[in-house]
Design an enzyme around this catalytic site. Structure first.
Site, PDB file in Angstrom:
ATOM      1  N   HIS A  25      76.659  45.202  34.692  1.00 16.45           N
ATOM      2  CA  HIS A  25      75.943  43.993  35.094  1.00 16.45           C
ATOM      3  C   HIS A  25      75.976  43.817  36.611  1.00 16.45           C
ATOM      4  O   HIS A  25      74.980  43.424  37.216  1.00 16.45           O
ATOM      5  CB  HIS A  25      76.556  42.764  34.418  1.00 16.45           C
ATOM      6  CG  HIS A  25      76.322  42.705  32.947  1.00 16.45           C
ATOM      7  ND1 HIS A  25      75.620  41.689  32.339  1.00 16.45           N
ATOM      8  CD2 HIS A  25      76.687  43.547  31.941  1.00 16.45           C
ATOM      9  CE1 HIS A  25      75.567  41.907  31.023  1.00 16.45           C
ATOM     10  NE2 HIS A  25      76.211  43.031  30.778  1.00 16.45           N
ATOM     11  N   ASP A 127      73.626  36.171  36.330  1.00 16.26           N
ATOM     12  CA  ASP A 127      73.510  37.040  35.164  1.00 16.26           C
ATOM     13  C   ASP A 127      73.195  36.243  33.900  1.00 16.26           C
ATOM     14  O   ASP A 127      73.524  35.059  33.787  1.00 16.26           O
ATOM     15  CB  ASP A 127      74.835  37.783  34.979  1.00 16.26           C
ATOM     16  CG  ASP A 127      74.774  38.847  33.904  1.00 16.26           C
ATOM     17  OD1 ASP A 127      74.485  40.007  34.234  1.00 16.26           O
ATOM     18  OD2 ASP A 127      75.004  38.521  32.713  1.00 16.26           O
ATOM     19  N   HIS A 360      74.274  56.443  25.318  1.00 14.65           N
ATOM     20  CA  HIS A 360      74.528  55.308  24.423  1.00 14.65           C
ATOM     21  C   HIS A 360      73.401  54.283  24.502  1.00 14.65           C
ATOM     22  O   HIS A 360      73.397  53.308  23.755  1.00 14.65           O
ATOM     23  CB  HIS A 360      75.850  54.647  24.788  1.00 14.65           C
ATOM     24  CG  HIS A 360      75.851  53.979  26.137  1.00 14.65           C
ATOM     25  ND1 HIS A 360      75.396  54.591  27.287  1.00 14.65           N
ATOM     26  CD2 HIS A 360      76.232  52.734  26.522  1.00 14.65           C
ATOM     27  CE1 HIS A 360      75.510  53.766  28.306  1.00 14.65           C
ATOM     28  NE2 HIS A 360      76.017  52.630  27.883  1.00 14.65           N
ATOM     29  N   TRP A 363      71.078  49.765  29.126  1.00 14.05           N
ATOM     30  CA  TRP A 363      69.796  49.634  29.823  1.00 14.05           C
ATOM     31  C   TRP A 363      69.801  50.311  31.188  1.00 14.05           C
ATOM     32  O   TRP A 363      68.802  50.900  31.604  1.00 14.05           O
ATOM     33  CB  TRP A 363      69.403  48.166  29.957  1.00 14.05           C
ATOM     34  CG  TRP A 363      68.003  47.994  30.488  1.00 14.05           C
ATOM     35  CD1 TRP A 363      67.622  47.415  31.658  1.00 14.05           C
ATOM     36  CD2 TRP A 363      66.783  48.444  29.865  1.00 14.05           C
ATOM     37  NE1 TRP A 363      66.254  47.453  31.800  1.00 14.05           N
ATOM     38  CE2 TRP A 363      65.718  48.082  30.706  1.00 14.05           C
ATOM     39  CE3 TRP A 363      66.498  49.096  28.663  1.00 14.05           C
ATOM     40  CZ2 TRP A 363      64.382  48.362  30.392  1.00 14.05           C
ATOM     41  CZ3 TRP A 363      65.172  49.385  28.359  1.00 14.05           C
ATOM     42  CH2 TRP A 363      64.135  49.014  29.222  1.00 14.05           C
ATOM     43  N   ASP A 384      72.778  45.574  22.849  1.00 11.08           N
ATOM     44  CA  ASP A 384      71.337  45.799  22.953  1.00 11.08           C
ATOM     45  C   ASP A 384      70.971  47.276  22.894  1.00 11.08           C
ATOM     46  O   ASP A 384      69.806  47.633  23.045  1.00 11.08           O
ATOM     47  CB  ASP A 384      70.803  45.187  24.246  1.00 11.08           C
ATOM     48  CG  ASP A 384      71.476  45.770  25.484  1.00 11.08           C
ATOM     49  OD1 ASP A 384      72.522  46.432  25.345  1.00 11.08           O
ATOM     50  OD2 ASP A 384      70.967  45.549  26.601  1.00 11.08           O
ATOM     51  N   GLN A 385      71.947  48.138  22.653  1.00 11.04           N
ATOM     52  CA  GLN A 385      71.681  49.581  22.681  1.00 11.04           C
ATOM     53  C   GLN A 385      70.759  50.016  21.542  1.00 11.04           C
ATOM     54  O   GLN A 385      69.957  50.942  21.710  1.00 11.04           O
ATOM     55  CB  GLN A 385      73.006  50.342  22.635  1.00 11.04           C
ATOM     56  CG  GLN A 385      73.865  50.091  23.868  1.00 11.04           C
ATOM     57  CD  GLN A 385      75.320  50.472  23.670  1.00 11.04           C
ATOM     58  OE1 GLN A 385      75.677  51.195  22.732  1.00 11.04           O
ATOM     59  NE2 GLN A 385      76.184  49.981  24.551  1.00 11.04           N
TER      60      GLN A 385
END
Length: 466
Positions: A25, A127, A360, A363, A384-385
């Site tokens: 992040h 974030d 993996h 993003w 979110d993968q």
């Protein structure tokens, strides 16, 4: 990216940047901050908030000679976070909720800093795990280090709160373009862990809901890749203050982007220089995922049987389990390079020898593969993968499935076939990857869509100070 000379406002617009303390992040937000400072020139001034132990991640940005200040606030104590820990990398994946909750305690000192500052910020960029920063009395812009489609799904989950039944249940998102659907087991673990009535979890729920009512949204993506989801976000949020500013790339290579490593960057580059074009498979699972012993042995066997040249970044846990790859490196000598710890991923993926990437599907990794036209071999494990893998394989068609799940032990023979085929075949996917790479690079050229969006965001910041 050059300075935009069109910003003539004599009053500088002060903006506060607040990252979430996880490597995946912080790095894209700091890279974005670098581009923001360069593009905005004298029109904006920037303050970056960090806790003391995360200050080293800012070293490259602070050494660039830009008008960037730091605000260092002590990390708040939290019953679920050991003393001295200030970064998610030092916690298990389940530590994300505790980190979100802990950082909420910075509200009071941050509010005090804003109100007492002689030239207070006109806005904050934070974030997407820091939704509570919407409540500081200044416009808050959410920065998403994840895909636009992930923003769509997270907003739907936390606003509509669909009932959770069992892992076999298929959760559907009919309002989102292309009608995404997933088994419950592949949905955000933070959402699945939510406990109604628990004060900490109600705070986290409100943080995600605050994202949907914040002043604006910045996404590390670009319109040619996720235009349909960016437009959906504008409709759902009810305004056009959605800017796709990706791919957000490092302005320069820094030495503090990752962590300790067993191999120097120069050695990795020299090793790749000695390989033929498009003949190397890169294997890396990001900053947090650690394979089990069984998964590691299966992956090693697959690489050995495949006969391909490869670079493998191995992240080992701290348990005293010995060198489970003993003998492996000797058997693959000359065609395999094992890196224990951090790997210079941006440079590796950019290298002409690399043709495929077992990932993996975090993003950042997806964006870095896209901008270099590298075929992705997907192994999503959490968060979110799964969404990213679906986007890569089923929609963009620039990848193929290799495995999925945090506990799945792949068949070495099947992995070997995937690796070998990634080097010698997959021409359709390669052509699409090359086209998407061009679109990504076009987006960040002077008149590209993402540069226009960044300019639009800066113009909006300037307008807030008038």
């Amino acid at each position: 990216m050059t300075v935009n000379e069109n910003y003539k406002n004599p009053t500088k617009s002060h903006v506060l940047i607040f990252p979430f303390p996880a490597q995946g992040h912080m790095i894209p937000l700091f890279d974005f901050t670098h581009h923001l400072a360069l593009r905005g020139g004298s029109a904006i001034t920037i303050t970056v908030l960090v806790t003391p132990k995360n200050l080293p991640f800012l070293s490259t940005l602070l050494s660039a000679g830009l008008n960037i200040e730091t605000l260092i606030l002590p990390f708040p104590s939290h019953p679920s976070i050991p003393s001295g820990v200030e970064n998610v990398q030092d916690l298990p994946p389940s530590g994300f909720p505790s980190m979100i909750h802990a950082l909420g305690s910075l509200h009071a000192p941050l509010q005090s800093w804003i109100t007492s500052h002689p030239s207070p910020p006109v806005a904050i960029v934070s974030d997407f795990f820091l939704g509570w920063t919407k409540n500081l009395g200044i416009p808050r812009f959410e920065f998403s280090p994840s895909a636009a489609i992930t923003c769509c799904i997270l907003n739907t989950l936390w606003i509509e709160m669909p009932i959770r039944k069992n892992d076999d249940e298929i959760l559907e998102f009919p309002k989102i373009p292309n009608c995404w659907k997933y088994p419950l087991s592949q949905i955000s673990t933070i959402y699945l862990s939510y406990v109604e009535g628990d004060p900490a979890w109600e705070f986290i729920r409100d943080c995600f809901r605050d994202n949907a009512t914040s002043w604006g949204l910045l996404v590390n993506s670009f319109s040619a890749m996720e235009g349909v989801y960016l437009e959906h976000l504008k409709r759902e949020l009810g305004h056009d203050r959605v800017w796709a500013v990706g791919p957000v790339l490092p302005v320069s290579e820094g030495n503090n982007r990752g962590g300790p490593t067993s191999v120097s960057v120069d050695h990795v580059m020299s090793w790749l220089d000695a390989r033929a074009d498009s003949h190397v498979v890169y294997v890396c699972f990001g900053s947090q995922a650690v394979l089990t012993k069984e998964q590691t042995l299966a992956l090693a066997s697959g690489l050995e049987k495949s006969g391909v040249h490869f670079v493998w970044a191995v992240k080992e846990d701290s348990s005293p389990r010995g060198n489970i790859l003993e003998g492996f490196e000797d058997r693959v000598a000359g065609r395999g390079l094992v890196i224990r710890g951090w790997a210079p991923q941006v440079a590796v993926l950019r290298h002409r020898a690399v043709c495929a990437f077992l990932t993996h599907c975090g993003w950042n990794s997806v964006v870095e593969a896209v901008v270099n036209g590298v075929l992705m071999l997907t192994w999503p494990m959490r968060a979110d993968q799964y969404t990213d893998a679906t986007l890569v394989v089923d929609e963009l068609k620039v990848g193929v499935r290799a495995c999925e799940g945090p506990d799945t032990v792949p068949d070495p023979d099947e992995l070997a076939r995937v690796f070998a085929d990634s080097v010698t075949g997959k021409q359709t996917e390669r052509i699409r990857a090359a086209k998407l790479r061009k679109a990504a690079l076009d987006a960040i050229q002077e008149r590209g869509s993402s540069v226009k969006d960044l300019d639009g965001f800066i113009e909006h910041l300037v307008s807030l100070s008038l």
